[in-house]
Motif scaffolding. Structure first.
Motif, PDB file in Angstrom:
ATOM      1  N   GLU A   1       0.854  -1.195   0.000  1.00  0.00           N
ATOM      2  CA  GLU A   1       0.000   0.000   0.000  1.00  0.00           C
ATOM      3  C   GLU A   1       0.887   1.242   0.000  1.00  0.00           C
ATOM      4  OE1 GLU A   1      -2.461  -0.152   3.539  1.00  0.00           O
ATOM      5  OE2 GLU A   1      -1.084   1.166   4.592  1.00  0.00           O
ATOM      6  N   VAL A   2       0.375   2.301  -0.658  1.00  0.00           N
ATOM      7  CA  VAL A   2       1.185   3.518  -0.781  1.00  0.00           C
ATOM      8  C   VAL A   2       1.013   4.351   0.481  1.00  0.00           C
ATOM      9  CG1 VAL A   2       1.603   5.608  -2.135  1.00  0.00           C
ATOM     10  CG2 VAL A   2       0.930   3.503  -3.277  1.00  0.00           C
ATOM     11  N   ASN A   3       2.013   4.313   1.331  1.00  0.00           N
ATOM     12  CA  ASN A   3       1.985   5.113   2.557  1.00  0.00           C
ATOM     13  C   ASN A   3       2.751   6.411   2.393  1.00  0.00           C
ATOM     14  OD1 ASN A   3       0.425   3.669   4.385  1.00  0.00           O
ATOM     15  ND2 ASN A   3       2.057   2.180   4.687  1.00  0.00           N
ATOM     16  N   SER A   4       3.428   6.542   1.261  1.00  0.00           N
ATOM     17  CA  SER A   4       4.286   7.707   1.075  1.00  0.00           C
ATOM     18  C   SER A   4       3.472   8.990   1.010  1.00  0.00           C
ATOM     19  CB  SER A   4       5.079   7.548  -0.224  1.00  0.00           C
ATOM     20  OG  SER A   4       5.712   8.758  -0.527  1.00  0.00           O
ATOM     21  N   GLY A   5       3.902   9.981   1.769  1.00  0.00           N
ATOM     22  CA  GLY A   5       3.264  11.296   1.698  1.00  0.00           C
ATOM     23  C   GLY A   5       3.556  11.978   0.374  1.00  0.00           C
ATOM     24  N   GLU A   6       4.464  11.410  -0.429  1.00  0.00           N
ATOM     25  CA  GLU A   6       4.809  12.019  -1.722  1.00  0.00           C
ATOM     26  C   GLU A   6       3.688  11.843  -2.752  1.00  0.00           C
ATOM     27  OE1 GLU A   6       7.535  13.675  -2.366  1.00  0.00           O
ATOM     28  OE2 GLU A   6       8.793  13.186  -0.662  1.00  0.00           O
ATOM     29  N   CYS A   7       2.846  10.833  -2.577  1.00  0.00           N
ATOM     30  CA  CYS A   7       1.836  10.504  -3.600  1.00  0.00           C
ATOM     31  C   CYS A   7       0.876  11.666  -3.831  1.00  0.00           C
ATOM     32  CB  CYS A   7       1.063   9.262  -3.152  1.00  0.00           C
ATOM     33  SG  CYS A   7      -0.364   8.917  -4.194  1.00  0.00           S
ATOM     34  N   ILE A   8       0.714  12.083  -5.084  1.00  0.00           N
ATOM     35  CA  ILE A   8      -0.150  13.238  -5.397  1.00  0.00           C
ATOM     36  C   ILE A   8      -1.501  12.801  -5.967  1.00  0.00           C
ATOM     37  CG2 ILE A   8       1.754  14.877  -5.689  1.00  0.00           C
ATOM     38  CD1 ILE A   8       1.403  14.503  -8.758  1.00  0.00           C
ATOM     39  N   ASP A   9      -1.855  11.547  -5.758  1.00  0.00           N
ATOM     40  CA  ASP A   9      -3.178  11.025  -6.173  1.00  0.00           C
ATOM     41  C   ASP A   9      -3.435  11.155  -7.668  1.00  0.00           C
ATOM     42  OD1 ASP A   9      -3.726  10.413  -3.552  1.00  0.00           O
ATOM     43  OD2 ASP A   9      -4.952  12.180  -3.169  1.00  0.00           O
ATOM     44  N   CYS A  10      -2.379  11.077  -8.473  1.00  0.00           N
ATOM     45  CA  CYS A  10      -2.594  11.262  -9.912  1.00  0.00           C
ATOM     46  C   CYS A  10      -3.290  10.067 -10.553  1.00  0.00           C
ATOM     47  CB  CYS A  10      -1.280  11.548 -10.611  1.00  0.00           C
ATOM     48  SG  CYS A  10      -0.198  10.105 -10.698  1.00  0.00           S
ATOM     49  N   MET A  11      -3.248   8.917  -9.867  1.00  0.00           N
ATOM     50  CA  MET A  11      -3.934   7.685 -10.296  1.00  0.00           C
ATOM     51  C   MET A  11      -3.292   7.007 -11.507  1.00  0.00           C
ATOM     52  SD  MET A  11      -6.263   7.163  -8.185  1.00  0.00           S
ATOM     53  CE  MET A  11      -6.195   8.166  -6.741  1.00  0.00           C
ATOM     54  N   LYS A  12      -2.105   7.477 -11.898  1.00  0.00           N
ATOM     55  CA  LYS A  12      -1.443   6.859 -13.056  1.00  0.00           C
ATOM     56  C   LYS A  12      -1.162   5.392 -12.786  1.00  0.00           C
ATOM     57  CE  LYS A  12       0.577   9.946 -16.177  1.00  0.00           C
ATOM     58  NZ  LYS A  12       1.591   9.790 -17.182  1.00  0.00           N
ATOM     59  N   CYS A  13      -0.743   5.078 -11.541  1.00  0.00           N
ATOM     60  CA  CYS A  13      -0.405   3.693 -11.222  1.00  0.00           C
ATOM     61  C   CYS A  13      -1.639   2.798 -11.311  1.00  0.00           C
ATOM     62  CB  CYS A  13       0.215   3.596  -9.833  1.00  0.00           C
ATOM     63  SG  CYS A  13      -0.787   4.339  -8.543  1.00  0.00           S
ATOM     64  N   VAL A  14      -2.806   3.360 -10.966  1.00  0.00           N
ATOM     65  CA  VAL A  14      -4.052   2.578 -11.022  1.00  0.00           C
ATOM     66  C   VAL A  14      -4.425   2.314 -12.481  1.00  0.00           C
ATOM     67  CG1 VAL A  14      -6.517   2.594 -10.421  1.00  0.00           C
ATOM     68  CG2 VAL A  14      -4.838   3.527  -8.819  1.00  0.00           C
ATOM     69  N   HIS A  15      -4.307   3.343 -13.306  1.00  0.00           N
ATOM     70  CA  HIS A  15      -4.709   3.212 -14.713  1.00  0.00           C
ATOM     71  C   HIS A  15      -3.773   2.300 -15.504  1.00  0.00           C
ATOM     72  CE1 HIS A  15      -6.393   7.508 -14.055  1.00  0.00           C
ATOM     73  NE2 HIS A  15      -7.171   6.583 -13.541  1.00  0.00           N
ATOM     74  N   VAL A  16      -2.486   2.319 -15.134  1.00  0.00           N
ATOM     75  CA  VAL A  16      -1.509   1.614 -15.957  1.00  0.00           C
ATOM     76  C   VAL A  16      -1.488   0.100 -15.668  1.00  0.00           C
ATOM     77  CG1 VAL A  16       0.546   1.722 -14.453  1.00  0.00           C
ATOM     78  CG2 VAL A  16       0.801   2.019 -16.918  1.00  0.00           C
ATOM     79  N   CYS A  17      -2.020  -0.297 -14.519  1.00  0.00           N
ATOM     80  CA  CYS A  17      -1.908  -1.699 -14.120  1.00  0.00           C
ATOM     81  C   CYS A  17      -2.747  -2.606 -15.021  1.00  0.00           C
ATOM     82  CB  CYS A  17      -2.341  -1.860 -12.659  1.00  0.00           C
ATOM     83  SG  CYS A  17      -2.242  -3.565 -12.129  1.00  0.00           S
ATOM     84  N   VAL A  18      -2.069  -3.495 -15.725  1.00  0.00           N
ATOM     85  CA  VAL A  18      -2.773  -4.375 -16.678  1.00  0.00           C
ATOM     86  C   VAL A  18      -3.587  -5.445 -15.952  1.00  0.00           C
ATOM     87  CG1 VAL A  18      -1.319  -4.072 -18.706  1.00  0.00           C
ATOM     88  CG2 VAL A  18      -0.607  -5.649 -16.915  1.00  0.00           C
ATOM     89  N   LYS A  19      -3.266  -5.676 -14.684  1.00  0.00           N
ATOM     90  CA  LYS A  19      -3.989  -6.717 -13.922  1.00  0.00           C
ATOM     91  C   LYS A  19      -5.072  -6.115 -13.020  1.00  0.00           C
ATOM     92  CE  LYS A  19      -0.089  -9.869 -13.784  1.00  0.00           C
ATOM     93  NZ  LYS A  19       0.888 -10.553 -12.953  1.00  0.00           N
ATOM     94  N   ASP A  20      -5.314  -4.834 -13.142  1.00  0.00           N
ATOM     95  CA  ASP A  20      -6.253  -4.130 -12.254  1.00  0.00           C
ATOM     96  C   ASP A  20      -5.971  -4.453 -10.795  1.00  0.00           C
ATOM     97  OD1 ASP A  20      -7.665  -2.588 -14.010  1.00  0.00           O
ATOM     98  OD2 ASP A  20      -9.122  -4.160 -14.473  1.00  0.00           O
ATOM     99  N   ASN A  21      -4.696  -4.487 -10.469  1.00  0.00           N
ATOM    100  CA  ASN A  21      -4.281  -4.874  -9.121  1.00  0.00           C
ATOM    101  C   ASN A  21      -4.194  -3.677  -8.173  1.00  0.00           C
ATOM    102  OD1 ASN A  21      -3.341  -6.517  -7.061  1.00  0.00           O
ATOM    103  ND2 ASN A  21      -1.202  -6.263  -7.654  1.00  0.00           N
TER     104      ASN A  21
END
Ligand code: SF4
Ligand code: SF4
Length: 401
Positions: A234-254
């Motif tokens: 899980e992303v605990n980093s305060g750096e995350c800017i909620d851009c959701m790129k990681c969600v969109h790019v995941c081919v396994k919808d993981n």
């Protein structure tokens, strides 16, 4: 391979464009809230603090819940960096896809150094000179006025001469952001440092099961903030800017979004941004009205002893100066017992958003120090200049010959 344009990416870009047009200076305003807080303690003047602190508190509270969504959706400086990075992706084939992980990890601490340095300066009443402030340079170029969005200031001559160092730093930041995504946000932004700290324990998170991931590391290589996602469930980093790129790019919808450990819609950060934009816009208009009313009330300070310097002739004098957007500000200055006892606005064509913020701080400092050598209000430096030069003009008429 990244999926085709996602509807949430479109929503994000729309939020960024709306923020750029309606509230381009919000990132400066929110940082200035911290300065106003320090100044209030330093000068013992808490009169306008609640109103000045409003955007800062609003953003910090929402960031503590949703993370650094402000940076992803609302910051105009971040939006321009996104634009340059996108431009770079179209022009340059060979760019740094990803900063070396260790280098990225350590340079990210630089923004805390910048933050602490600025906070220490503010504690001693010292501000970054406006000629070297990249945010002031940016503000002078992108100056859509919240109360009159059609008004655009493009005083490039001023920006490239009087603000030459800040403008050069700003241009360098944008050039670097062509090659490194969100260069300034990752490594240098003091407001980003604050958001990183407060969103460390955010309730809205991105979760992904590493066992399902395999070895593709697509999310890691796509992350705008260089977070090594392959290391986490899980992303605990305060750096995350909620851009959701990681969600969109995941081919396994993981990669999925969660709010308080319950599955949450991807749109939640965009909704938080839209609500905050609305709250800020409406709230800011009300704040401006209150501040305008406050500023119209004569500010009188009792100064006990009679001066022995005998520099001024008692009376009320009117003076003018040039503020933001070359607007004329006229003030009335009252001298009693050789002291400046009151400063009121006679008229101003300045932008209310900046003028109101500068007025009470500048005039309080002039009256308490009996001098016009006071710090300008960061983010409202042009309006501050107008007020100071108007007071100087009035004082020049009060001087004994
Ligand atoms: S890190 Fe700073 S410049 Fe970047 S988006 Fe956030 S507030 Fe704006
Ligand atoms: S790619 Fe994912 S982890 Fe990286 S900043 Fe965007 S939402 Fe956060």
């Amino acid at each position: 391979m990244e999926k085709k344009v996602n509807k949430y990416t479109v929503i994000k870009v729309v939020c960024q464009i709306i923020s750029l047009i309606l509230i381009p200076g919000l990132f400066v305003d929110s940082f200035n809230g911290i300065k106003a807080f320090i100044d209030a303690i330093r000068l013992g003047d808490y009169a306008s603090l609640p109103l000045t602190l409003l955007p800062t508190v609003l953003l910090i509270v929402v960031s503590a819940i949703f993370g650094r969504f402000f940076c992803g959706y609302m910051c105009s400086f971040g939006a321009i960096q996104d634009f340059f990075h996108y431009l770079g992706s179209k022009i340059f084939k060979h760019r740094i896809k990803r900063m070396p992980e260790k280098v990225d990890h350590y340079i990210k601490y630089l923004k805390y150094v910048v933050l602490v340095t600025i906070l220490i300066m503010w504690c001693f009443g010292v501000s970054l000179p406006e000629f070297m402030d990249p945010w002031t340079a940016f503000g002078s170029i992108i100056a859509w006025n919240i109360t009159s969005p059609t008004t655009v200031s493009l005083d490039l001559a001023y920006t490239f001469t009087n603000l030459w160092l800040g403008t050069s730093i700003m241009l360098l930041i944008f050039i670097f952001s062509i090659f490194v995504d969100r260069f300034f946000c990752r490594y240098l932004c003091p407001m980003g440092a604050i958001f990183t700290l407060v969103s460390k324990f955010r309730l809205f998170k991105i979760k992904k099961d590493r066992e399902v991931c395999g070895a593709c590391r697509l999310c890691t290589s796509t992350c705008k903030m260089g977070i090594p996602l392959y290391q986490y469930d899980e992303v605990n980093s305060g750096e995350c800017i909620d851009c959701m790129k990681c969600v969109h790019v995941c081919v396994k919808d993981n990669a999925k979004c969660e709010l308080v450990n319950k599955s949450a819609p991807e749109a939640i950060a965009a909704i938080a941004a839209a609500v905050t934009i609305g709250l800020y816009y409406v709230g800011n208009l009300s704040v401006n009205t209150i501040l305008t009313n406050q500023n119209n009330i004569t500010e009188v300070v009792e100064i006990g002893s009679t001066s022995t310097i005998n520099k001024y002739i008692d009376g009320t004098y009117t003076g003018s100066g040039t503020g933001y957007h070359n607007a004329t500000t006229t003030v009335s200055v009252t001298i009693s017992n050789d002291k400046i006892t009151s400063i009121t606005t006679v008229s101003t064509g300045d932008v209310a958003q900046y003028y109101n913020r500068a007025f009470s701080t500048i005039t309080s400092e002039i009256i308490s120090s009996q001098s016009t050598s006071v710090n300008k209000v960061s983010g409202a430096t042009f309006s501050s200049n107008g007020i100071i030069s108007a007071v100087n003009d009035a004082l020049s008429q009060a001087l004994r010959s």
